[in-house]
Design an enzyme around this catalytic site. Structure first.
Site, PDB file in Angstrom:
ATOM      1  N   GLN A  61     -14.741   2.387   1.022  1.00  0.00           N
ATOM      2  CA  GLN A  61     -13.948   2.023  -0.159  1.00  0.00           C
ATOM      3  C   GLN A  61     -13.595   3.262  -0.960  1.00  0.00           C
ATOM      4  O   GLN A  61     -14.441   4.130  -1.201  1.00  0.00           O
ATOM      5  CB  GLN A  61     -14.737   1.034  -1.032  1.00  0.00           C
ATOM      6  CG  GLN A  61     -13.917   0.483  -2.191  1.00  0.00           C
ATOM      7  CD  GLN A  61     -14.654  -0.609  -2.974  1.00  0.00           C
ATOM      8  OE1 GLN A  61     -15.860  -0.796  -2.817  1.00  0.00           O
ATOM      9  NE2 GLN A  61     -13.927  -1.309  -3.821  1.00  0.00           N
ATOM     10  N   ASP A  95       0.867  -1.188   0.000  1.00  0.00           N
ATOM     11  CA  ASP A  95       0.000   0.000   0.000  1.00  0.00           C
ATOM     12  C   ASP A  95       0.902   1.236   0.000  1.00  0.00           C
ATOM     13  O   ASP A  95       1.857   1.323   0.765  1.00  0.00           O
ATOM     14  CB  ASP A  95      -0.904  -0.017   1.238  1.00  0.00           C
ATOM     15  CG  ASP A  95      -2.031   0.996   1.137  1.00  0.00           C
ATOM     16  OD1 ASP A  95      -3.201   0.575   1.155  1.00  0.00           O
ATOM     17  OD2 ASP A  95      -1.739   2.211   1.046  1.00  0.00           O
ATOM     18  N   ILE A  96       0.588   2.182  -0.865  1.00  0.00           N
ATOM     19  CA  ILE A  96       1.449   3.357  -1.047  1.00  0.00           C
ATOM     20  C   ILE A  96       1.341   4.337   0.140  1.00  0.00           C
ATOM     21  O   ILE A  96       2.248   5.148   0.359  1.00  0.00           O
ATOM     22  CB  ILE A  96       1.089   4.053  -2.387  1.00  0.00           C
ATOM     23  CG1 ILE A  96       2.275   4.808  -2.964  1.00  0.00           C
ATOM     24  CG2 ILE A  96      -0.121   4.939  -2.247  1.00  0.00           C
ATOM     25  CD1 ILE A  96       2.067   5.228  -4.409  1.00  0.00           C
ATOM     26  N   HIS A 137     -10.057  -5.315  -2.926  1.00  0.00           N
ATOM     27  CA  HIS A 137      -8.735  -5.546  -2.350  1.00  0.00           C
ATOM     28  C   HIS A 137      -8.866  -5.879  -0.879  1.00  0.00           C
ATOM     29  O   HIS A 137      -9.774  -5.396  -0.197  1.00  0.00           O
ATOM     30  CB  HIS A 137      -7.821  -4.341  -2.557  1.00  0.00           C
ATOM     31  CG  HIS A 137      -8.422  -3.042  -2.141  1.00  0.00           C
ATOM     32  ND1 HIS A 137      -9.311  -2.340  -2.934  1.00  0.00           N
ATOM     33  CD2 HIS A 137      -8.280  -2.318  -1.011  1.00  0.00           C
ATOM     34  CE1 HIS A 137      -9.663  -1.244  -2.314  1.00  0.00           C
ATOM     35  NE2 HIS A 137      -9.069  -1.195  -1.133  1.00  0.00           N
TER      36      HIS A 137
HETATM   37  P1  5GP Z   1      -9.805   1.498   0.286  1.00  0.00           P
HETATM   38  O1  5GP Z   1     -10.436   1.546  -1.084  1.00  0.00           O
HETATM   39  O2  5GP Z   1      -9.712   0.128   0.836  1.00  0.00           O
HETATM   40  O3  5GP Z   1     -10.446   2.444   1.250  1.00  0.00           O
HETATM   41  O4  5GP Z   1      -8.343   2.072   0.194  1.00  0.00           O
HETATM   42  C1  5GP Z   1      -7.535   1.991  -0.941  1.00  0.00           C
HETATM   43  C2  5GP Z   1      -6.098   1.808  -0.520  1.00  0.00           C
HETATM   44  O5  5GP Z   1      -5.299   1.882  -1.671  1.00  0.00           O
HETATM   45  C3  5GP Z   1      -5.571   2.838   0.482  1.00  0.00           C
HETATM   46  O6  5GP Z   1      -5.027   2.177   1.608  1.00  0.00           O
HETATM   47  C4  5GP Z   1      -4.506   3.600  -0.310  1.00  0.00           C
HETATM   48  O7  5GP Z   1      -3.407   3.967   0.496  1.00  0.00           O
HETATM   49  C5  5GP Z   1      -4.125   2.609  -1.391  1.00  0.00           C
HETATM   50  N1  5GP Z   1      -3.699   3.231  -2.631  1.00  0.00           N
HETATM   51  C6  5GP Z   1      -4.311   4.271  -3.254  1.00  0.00           C
HETATM   52  N2  5GP Z   1      -3.666   4.566  -4.416  1.00  0.00           N
HETATM   53  C7  5GP Z   1      -2.648   3.682  -4.521  1.00  0.00           C
HETATM   54  C8  5GP Z   1      -1.624   3.486  -5.516  1.00  0.00           C
HETATM   55  O8  5GP Z   1      -1.531   4.182  -6.519  1.00  0.00           O
HETATM   56  N3  5GP Z   1      -0.737   2.492  -5.293  1.00  0.00           N
HETATM   57  C9  5GP Z   1      -0.806   1.691  -4.179  1.00  0.00           C
HETATM   58  N4  5GP Z   1       0.138   0.736  -4.061  1.00  0.00           N
HETATM   59  N5  5GP Z   1      -1.747   1.850  -3.216  1.00  0.00           N
HETATM   60  C10 5GP Z   1      -2.654   2.831  -3.388  1.00  0.00           C
END
Ligand code: 5GP
Length: 148
Positions: free
Chosen positions: A99, A36-37, A105
């Site tokens: 989300q 996660d970035i 994911h």
């Molecule tokens: P969620 O959709 O579960 O709320 O969060 C999405 C997750 O993706 C977050 O933890 C965020 O830090 C991660 N994320 C967002 N953009 C990127 C990206 O470009 N690369 C990576 N590796 N992780 C990302």
């Protein structure tokens, strides 16, 4: 496109196509796991299916099973690599459910006794730190695959 249709231009679809970089730790014909970035804990990994699915509500059950199996395997490797005391597993569905990226994911968050998760601040981690954690986790997973 309806509000709940799969968007092939989401960030994780771009990572799957190789259009965006990621620090990968595990890959099969069914799944990809990468750092996660904006990690909420050191060693925060995301596991995604290669199939196009928005979240738990539309994924094919067989693909969900593959995702669950891979998540268990990666979680064990993350725990071992990061010398964690435990793990938090998260998976969010739709905006109201938290989300943000609409390709399903699973979050794998290593936890240590007494250490709180960092806030979801949006702060990008240093690329060298992500690369170092990815290498450690990759090594642990390779050792597990080799039967270690
Ligand atoms: P969620 O959709 O579960 O709320 O969060 C999405 C997750 O993706 C977050 O933890 C965020 O830090 C991660 N994320 C967002 N953009 C990127 C990206 O470009 N690369 C990576 N590796 N992780 C990302």
């Amino acid at each position: 496109m309806s509000a709940t249709a799969y968007d092939p231009n989401n960030i994780f679809a771009k990572i799957l196509r190789g259009d965006l970089p990621a620090h990968k730790v595990y890959e099969t014909d069914k799944v990809l796991a990468f750092m996660d970035i904006m990690p909420r804990a050191d060693g925060h990994v995301l596991v995604i299916p290669k199939t196009a699915a928005r979240n738990l509500l539309d994924i094919n059950p067989d693909d969900l099973a593959d995702l669950a199996k891979a998540s268990q395997f990666v979680a064990k490797g993350v725990k071992r690599a990061m010398a964690a005391d435990g793990l938090t597993i998260q998976q969010f569905n739709e905006s109201a459910g938290g989300q943000v990226v609409f390709h399903i994911h699973v979050h794998i968050l290593p936890r240590w006794t007494g250490v709180a998760l960092r806030p979801h601040s949006g702060a990008m981690e240093n690329q060298d730190v992500l690369a170092k954690h990815a290498a450690t986790i990759r090594s642990a997973l390779e050792a597990m695959q080799a039967g270690g």
